[in-house]
Design an enzyme around this catalytic site. Sequence first.
Site, PDB file in Angstrom:
ATOM      1  N   GLY A  15       0.808  -1.215   0.000  1.00 57.14           N
ATOM      2  CA  GLY A  15       0.000   0.000   0.000  1.00 57.14           C
ATOM      3  C   GLY A  15       0.839   1.262   0.000  1.00 57.14           C
ATOM      4  N   GLY A  18       3.945   0.243   2.398  1.00 61.41           N
ATOM      5  CA  GLY A  18       4.771  -0.888   1.948  1.00 61.41           C
ATOM      6  C   GLY A  18       5.480  -0.600   0.635  1.00 61.41           C
ATOM      7  N   ARG A  43      -3.689  -4.301  -7.456  1.00 66.40           N
ATOM      8  CA  ARG A  43      -2.664  -3.402  -6.921  1.00 66.40           C
ATOM      9  C   ARG A  43      -1.269  -3.880  -7.350  1.00 66.40           C
ATOM     10  NH1 ARG A  43      -3.438  -0.789  -0.890  1.00 66.40           N
ATOM     11  NH2 ARG A  43      -3.347   1.303  -1.738  1.00 66.40           N
ATOM     12  N   GLU A 172       6.351   3.630  10.867  1.00 64.80           N
ATOM     13  CA  GLU A 172       6.733   4.508   9.754  1.00 64.80           C
ATOM     14  C   GLU A 172       6.183   5.914   9.988  1.00 64.80           C
ATOM     15  OE1 GLU A 172       8.857   4.025   7.194  1.00 64.80           O
ATOM     16  OE2 GLU A 172       8.443   6.168   7.212  1.00 64.80           O
ATOM     17  N   LEU A 174       6.498   8.464   7.530  1.00 63.51           N
ATOM     18  CA  LEU A 174       6.399   9.231   6.284  1.00 63.51           C
ATOM     19  C   LEU A 174       5.042   9.914   6.196  1.00 63.51           C
ATOM     20  CD1 LEU A 174       4.370   7.787   3.990  1.00 63.51           C
ATOM     21  CD2 LEU A 174       6.216   6.190   3.851  1.00 63.51           C
ATOM     22  N   LYS A 227       4.561   5.965  18.068  1.00 62.70           N
ATOM     23  CA  LYS A 227       3.923   6.231  16.773  1.00 62.70           C
ATOM     24  C   LYS A 227       2.536   6.847  16.975  1.00 62.70           C
ATOM     25  CE  LYS A 227       2.656   6.340  12.630  1.00 62.70           C
ATOM     26  NZ  LYS A 227       3.154   7.296  11.668  1.00 62.70           N
ATOM     27  N   LEU A 228       1.743   6.262  17.869  1.00 61.67           N
ATOM     28  CA  LEU A 228       0.405   6.824  18.131  1.00 61.67           C
ATOM     29  C   LEU A 228       0.536   8.231  18.709  1.00 61.67           C
ATOM     30  CD1 LEU A 228      -1.586   3.850  19.754  1.00 61.67           C
ATOM     31  CD2 LEU A 228      -1.589   4.603  17.384  1.00 61.67           C
ATOM     32  N   GLY A 278      -9.512  21.133   8.357  1.00 53.91           N
ATOM     33  CA  GLY A 278      -9.373  20.015   9.299  1.00 53.91           C
ATOM     34  C   GLY A 278      -8.494  18.944   8.697  1.00 53.91           C
ATOM     35  N   CYS A 283      -4.787   8.172   8.802  1.00 55.87           N
ATOM     36  CA  CYS A 283      -4.207   7.797  10.095  1.00 55.87           C
ATOM     37  C   CYS A 283      -4.531   8.685  11.290  1.00 55.87           C
ATOM     38  CB  CYS A 283      -2.705   7.678   9.942  1.00 55.87           C
ATOM     39  SG  CYS A 283      -2.308   6.303   8.847  1.00 55.87           S
ATOM     40  N   PHE A 345      -6.944  14.481   0.393  1.00 56.86           N
ATOM     41  CA  PHE A 345      -6.893  15.017   1.762  1.00 56.86           C
ATOM     42  C   PHE A 345      -5.771  16.019   1.948  1.00 56.86           C
ATOM     43  CE2 PHE A 345      -3.402  13.182   4.302  1.00 56.86           C
ATOM     44  CZ  PHE A 345      -2.931  12.177   3.468  1.00 56.86           C
ATOM     45  N   ARG A 353      -8.627   9.174   1.607  1.00 53.85           N
ATOM     46  CA  ARG A 353      -9.139   8.586   2.844  1.00 53.85           C
ATOM     47  C   ARG A 353      -9.341   9.683   3.907  1.00 53.85           C
ATOM     48  NH1 ARG A 353      -5.079   3.550   3.434  1.00 53.85           N
ATOM     49  NH2 ARG A 353      -3.608   5.133   2.710  1.00 53.85           N
TER      50      ARG A 353
HETATM   51  P1  NAD Z   1      -3.007   0.391   2.534  1.00 54.29           P
HETATM   52  O1  NAD Z   1      -4.432   0.041   2.781  1.00 54.29           O
HETATM   53  O2  NAD Z   1      -2.660   1.363   1.450  1.00 54.29           O
HETATM   54  O3  NAD Z   1      -2.183  -0.948   2.228  1.00 54.29           O
HETATM   55  C1  NAD Z   1      -2.293  -2.125   2.957  1.00 54.29           C
HETATM   56  C2  NAD Z   1      -2.189  -3.301   1.985  1.00 54.29           C
HETATM   57  O4  NAD Z   1      -2.104  -4.516   2.746  1.00 54.29           O
HETATM   58  C3  NAD Z   1      -3.404  -3.466   1.059  1.00 54.29           C
HETATM   59  O5  NAD Z   1      -2.977  -3.382  -0.299  1.00 54.29           O
HETATM   60  C4  NAD Z   1      -3.965  -4.863   1.415  1.00 54.29           C
HETATM   61  O6  NAD Z   1      -4.450  -5.582   0.285  1.00 54.29           O
HETATM   62  C5  NAD Z   1      -2.741  -5.547   1.987  1.00 54.29           C
HETATM   63  N1  NAD Z   1      -3.046  -6.685   2.867  1.00 54.29           N
HETATM   64  C6  NAD Z   1      -3.876  -6.718   3.945  1.00 54.29           C
HETATM   65  N2  NAD Z   1      -3.844  -7.929   4.519  1.00 54.29           N
HETATM   66  C7  NAD Z   1      -2.979  -8.691   3.807  1.00 54.29           C
HETATM   67  C8  NAD Z   1      -2.513 -10.030   3.926  1.00 54.29           C
HETATM   68  N3  NAD Z   1      -2.930 -10.826   4.930  1.00 54.29           N
HETATM   69  N4  NAD Z   1      -1.642 -10.489   3.009  1.00 54.29           N
HETATM   70  C9  NAD Z   1      -1.206  -9.685   2.010  1.00 54.29           C
HETATM   71  N5  NAD Z   1      -1.595  -8.401   1.851  1.00 54.29           N
HETATM   72  C10 NAD Z   1      -2.474  -7.910   2.744  1.00 54.29           C
HETATM   73  O7  NAD Z   1      -2.435   0.884   3.929  1.00 54.29           O
HETATM   74  P2  NAD Z   1      -1.215   1.925   4.174  1.00 54.29           P
HETATM   75  O8  NAD Z   1      -1.685   3.327   4.015  1.00 54.29           O
HETATM   76  O9  NAD Z   1      -0.029   1.464   3.404  1.00 54.29           O
HETATM   77  O10 NAD Z   1      -0.983   1.716   5.734  1.00 54.29           O
HETATM   78  C11 NAD Z   1      -0.402   0.537   6.240  1.00 54.29           C
HETATM   79  C12 NAD Z   1      -0.070   0.740   7.695  1.00 54.29           C
HETATM   80  O11 NAD Z   1       0.901   1.780   7.832  1.00 54.29           O
HETATM   81  C13 NAD Z   1      -1.248   1.165   8.574  1.00 54.29           C
HETATM   82  O12 NAD Z   1      -1.107   0.589   9.842  1.00 54.29           O
HETATM   83  C14 NAD Z   1      -1.080   2.659   8.681  1.00 54.29           C
HETATM   84  O13 NAD Z   1      -1.630   3.161   9.888  1.00 54.29           O
HETATM   85  C15 NAD Z   1       0.415   2.818   8.692  1.00 54.29           C
HETATM   86  N6  NAD Z   1       0.926   4.097   8.190  1.00 54.29           N
HETATM   87  C16 NAD Z   1       0.383   4.669   7.084  1.00 54.29           C
HETATM   88  C17 NAD Z   1       0.923   5.856   6.576  1.00 54.29           C
HETATM   89  C18 NAD Z   1       0.360   6.528   5.354  1.00 54.29           C
HETATM   90  O14 NAD Z   1       0.815   7.618   5.045  1.00 54.29           O
HETATM   91  N7  NAD Z   1      -0.581   5.943   4.629  1.00 54.29           N
HETATM   92  C19 NAD Z   1       2.046   6.411   7.186  1.00 54.29           C
HETATM   93  C20 NAD Z   1       2.594   5.786   8.296  1.00 54.29           C
HETATM   94  C21 NAD Z   1       2.022   4.620   8.784  1.00 54.29           C
HETATM   95  C1  UGA Z   2       0.738  11.996   8.858  1.00 55.15           C
HETATM   96  C2  UGA Z   2       2.036  12.313   9.620  1.00 55.15           C
HETATM   97  O1  UGA Z   2       2.485  13.607   9.228  1.00 55.15           O
HETATM   98  C3  UGA Z   2       3.107  11.267   9.315  1.00 55.15           C
HETATM   99  O2  UGA Z   2       4.262  11.525  10.115  1.00 55.15           O
HETATM  100  C4  UGA Z   2       2.558   9.888   9.651  1.00 55.15           C
HETATM  101  O3  UGA Z   2       3.504   8.889   9.310  1.00 55.15           O
HETATM  102  C5  UGA Z   2       1.288   9.642   8.876  1.00 55.15           C
HETATM  103  O4  UGA Z   2       0.318  10.677   9.191  1.00 55.15           O
HETATM  104  C6  UGA Z   2       0.615   8.353   9.198  1.00 55.15           C
HETATM  105  O5  UGA Z   2       0.844   7.767  10.234  1.00 55.15           O
HETATM  106  O6  UGA Z   2      -0.210   7.981   8.346  1.00 55.15           O
HETATM  107  P1  UGA Z   2      -0.140  12.335   6.383  1.00 55.15           P
HETATM  108  O7  UGA Z   2      -1.467  12.066   6.999  1.00 55.15           O
HETATM  109  O8  UGA Z   2       0.251  11.585   5.183  1.00 55.15           O
HETATM  110  O9  UGA Z   2       1.017  12.093   7.476  1.00 55.15           O
HETATM  111  O10 UGA Z   2      -0.027  13.885   6.005  1.00 55.15           O
HETATM  112  P2  UGA Z   2       0.154  15.224   6.879  1.00 55.15           P
HETATM  113  O11 UGA Z   2       1.045  16.129   6.136  1.00 55.15           O
HETATM  114  O12 UGA Z   2       0.482  14.955   8.274  1.00 55.15           O
HETATM  115  O13 UGA Z   2      -1.312  15.860   6.801  1.00 55.15           O
HETATM  116  C7  UGA Z   2      -2.405  15.279   7.486  1.00 55.15           C
HETATM  117  C8  UGA Z   2      -3.598  16.210   7.381  1.00 55.15           C
HETATM  118  O14 UGA Z   2      -3.387  17.382   8.163  1.00 55.15           O
HETATM  119  C9  UGA Z   2      -3.884  16.701   5.970  1.00 55.15           C
HETATM  120  O15 UGA Z   2      -5.271  16.724   5.753  1.00 55.15           O
HETATM  121  C10 UGA Z   2      -3.290  18.102   5.959  1.00 55.15           C
HETATM  122  O16 UGA Z   2      -3.899  18.954   5.018  1.00 55.15           O
HETATM  123  C11 UGA Z   2      -3.596  18.542   7.372  1.00 55.15           C
HETATM  124  N1  UGA Z   2      -2.693  19.610   7.854  1.00 55.15           N
HETATM  125  C12 UGA Z   2      -1.365  19.386   7.994  1.00 55.15           C
HETATM  126  C13 UGA Z   2      -3.233  20.845   8.206  1.00 55.15           C
HETATM  127  O17 UGA Z   2      -4.472  21.070   8.092  1.00 55.15           O
HETATM  128  N2  UGA Z   2      -2.400  21.824   8.678  1.00 55.15           N
HETATM  129  C14 UGA Z   2      -1.064  21.624   8.825  1.00 55.15           C
HETATM  130  O18 UGA Z   2      -0.366  22.566   9.273  1.00 55.15           O
HETATM  131  C15 UGA Z   2      -0.534  20.378   8.477  1.00 55.15           C
END
Ligand code: NAD
Ligand code: UGA
Length: 482
Positions: A15, A18, A43, A172, A174, A227-228, A278, A283, A345, A353
Site C-alpha cells: 500500500g 509498503g 494493486r 513509519e 512518512l 507512533k500513536l 481540518g 491515520c 486530503f 481517505r
Molecule cells: P493500505 O491500505 O494502502 O495498504 C495495505 C495493503 O495490505 C493493502 O494493499 C492490502 O491488500 C494488503 N493486505 C492486507 N492484509 C494482507 C494479507 N494478509 N496479506 C497480504 N496483503 C495484505 O495501507 P497503508 O496506508 O499502506 O498503511 C499501512 C499501515 O501503515 C497502517 O497501519 C497505517 O496506519 C500505517 N501508516 C500509514 C501511513 C500513510 O501515510 N498511509 C504512514 C505511516 C504509517
Molecule cells: C501523517 C504524519 O504527518 C506522518 O508523520 C505519519 O507517518 C502519517 O500521518 C501516518 O501515520 O499515516 P499524512 O497524513 O500523510 O502524514 O499527512 P500530513 O502532512 O500529516 O497531513 C495530514 C492532514 O493534516 C492533511 O489533511 C493536511 O492537510 C492537514 N494539515 C497538515 C493541516 O491542516 N495543517 C497543517 O499545518 C498540516
Amino acid sequence: MTAFPIRNICCIGAGYVGGPTMAVIADRCPQIQVNVVDLNEARIAAWNDLDLSKLPVYEPGLDAVVDRARGRNLTFSTQVDAAIAAADMVFISVNTPTKTKGLGAGQASDLRWVEACARQVAQSAQGHTIVVEKSTLPVRTAEVVRSILEAAQRQAVDGELPISFSVLSNPEFLAEGTAIRDLESPDRVLIGGENPVAIQSLAEIYGHWVPVEKILLTNLWSSELSKLTANAFLAQRISSINSVAALCERTGADVREVARAIGSDSRIGSKFLQAGPGFGGSCFQKDILNLVYLCRHFGLPDVADYWENVVALNTWQQHRISRLVVQKLFGTVTGKRLALLGFAFKADTNDTREAPAIRIAHDLLEEGAQLAIYDPKVDPQQIAFDLQLAASSPPDVQAGPTRAALSGEGTWWSGTSVADTVAGADAALILTEWHEFRQLDWAALAPWMRQPAWVFDARAVVDPEAVKSSGLMLWRVGDGAV
Ligand code: NAD
Ligand code: UGA
C-alpha cells in the site's frame, strides 16, 4: 554486536507505506532482494505496470525510485507464502483501520489483517526470521504477534532447520506527498525490540543511508506507543490552530499572523500551524481514536477525553465550513451549483481517505447542492465511492436548472478543469492546496460564475486582492480581516 545477515526481505502489504518504503530500501541496498507481496492482484499489477504513471500510489519521485530498483532487486507479487519462506526479515505493512463492529467499534484498531499476517508467517517461514511491525499498532500488539509466532517455533527435526522468530517494532513516519523525501532523509528511524542481534540487523539496513544518530532504539512498547503519540501531537496542533482560526474570524485577527507570531517561539516551532478544513488522511483520526480506546482500557478516562476532543474539534471545523457556505449563500444552497476544487486530503497525493472534502461535500449534498468536483489526481470513480453517489453528467451551463436541481436532490459531477468546474457556479470552495489553485486567474474565471459569486478558500492559497478585484466575494479560513 554482530548482526544477523539480511539478504532477503519480504514485505506483506503493497500500500501507501509498503510500496514506497520497500522501493527506497531496495534502491539504497542493492545487495538485498526485496519482495513486496499483497493479496490485491490489481494493486500488484499496477506496481508492475511498465507505464510508471500507473503506479497505484502517486508520490513525487516514486516513479524514479521504482524504475531504478524494479526487476533488479525489487519485485511485486501475490506469492505471499513463497516470499515469506525466502525471507530473513518480514515487514508487516498491512492496513489497521478502526473497528467498525464488535468490542471497541469506532475506536479500537481492527487487527485482523495483522493477525492473519502473523499466522501466515508462522506457517511459511523457514529458519530464523525477524518479523518487523511496520503497520501502526496499539501498544502491546507485539505480544499478540509474538505469541502466534512462538507457537510455531521448533527445534531442528528430521534434518529440517529449526524455526525461530524475533519481533521488532519499526513504525513509519512518512507523510503522503513527501514520502520519498521523508524516507530518504528521515528525521528519525525508530526501532523497538528485545533481541539486540535482530535490532542491529534492522539498524544496519537503515544505516546504508540514515546517519546512526538518527536511528533511535527503544523497547517494544515505547516504539509502538511513540507512533500513536506522534500522530496525536501533530493532529492536536491542527485542531489547536483551527480553533484559533475560528476566533480570528470573529475578532479581526488573521490566523497566519498569529501562527507566525507563536511559531517564531522556538519552543513552539513553525510547522503544522496551517489552518484549514481540518485534518484528513487515513491515520490521524484512526490513531487518536485508538489512543482514546487504549486510555479507557487502561483506566484513564480523563486522558481519553482529552485526546478525543482533538477529533471532535476537527469534525466541528469541517461542519463549520459547510454551514458557513450555506449561510453566506443566503441561507440555502438547494439547487445551486457549487465548484469543489480539490478532493484529496492534501496536495501531491491521490489519497482521499478521510479527506475533509468528503464530509463537506456530504453536508452540501444533503442541502440539495449541485456539486462540480475537480481534483487533478483523484479518479472520479473514487469520488463516487467516497460520496456513495454515482456521478451525474455535467449539465449544460447555458440551459436552465436541471430536474435534480428543481427537486432539491443533491448531485455531483466531475469537472475536467478549473474553468469548466466553476462555470455557472455560485461559489468555488478550495479544499486541497494543489499548486495549480495558487495561481488561478480569477479575473478570467469570475465572468463564468453566476453573480454574486463567492470564493471560499479553506486552504488560504489564493491572493485575496486578486479575488476581490475580480468582483468576487471572499471567505478565507482564519481571516477576520477579509
Ligand atoms: P493500505 O491500505 O494502502 O495498504 C495495505 C495493503 O495490505 C493493502 O494493499 C492490502 O491488500 C494488503 N493486505 C492486507 N492484509 C494482507 C494479507 N494478509 N496479506 C497480504 N496483503 C495484505 O495501507 P497503508 O496506508 O499502506 O498503511 C499501512 C499501515 O501503515 C497502517 O497501519 C497505517 O496506519 C500505517 N501508516 C500509514 C501511513 C500513510 O501515510 N498511509 C504512514 C505511516 C504509517
Ligand atoms: C501523517 C504524519 O504527518 C506522518 O508523520 C505519519 O507517518 C502519517 O500521518 C501516518 O501515520 O499515516 P499524512 O497524513 O500523510 O502524514 O499527512 P500530513 O502532512 O500529516 O497531513 C495530514 C492532514 O493534516 C492533511 O489533511 C493536511 O492537510 C492537514 N494539515 C497538515 C493541516 O491542516 N495543517 C497543517 O499545518 C498540516
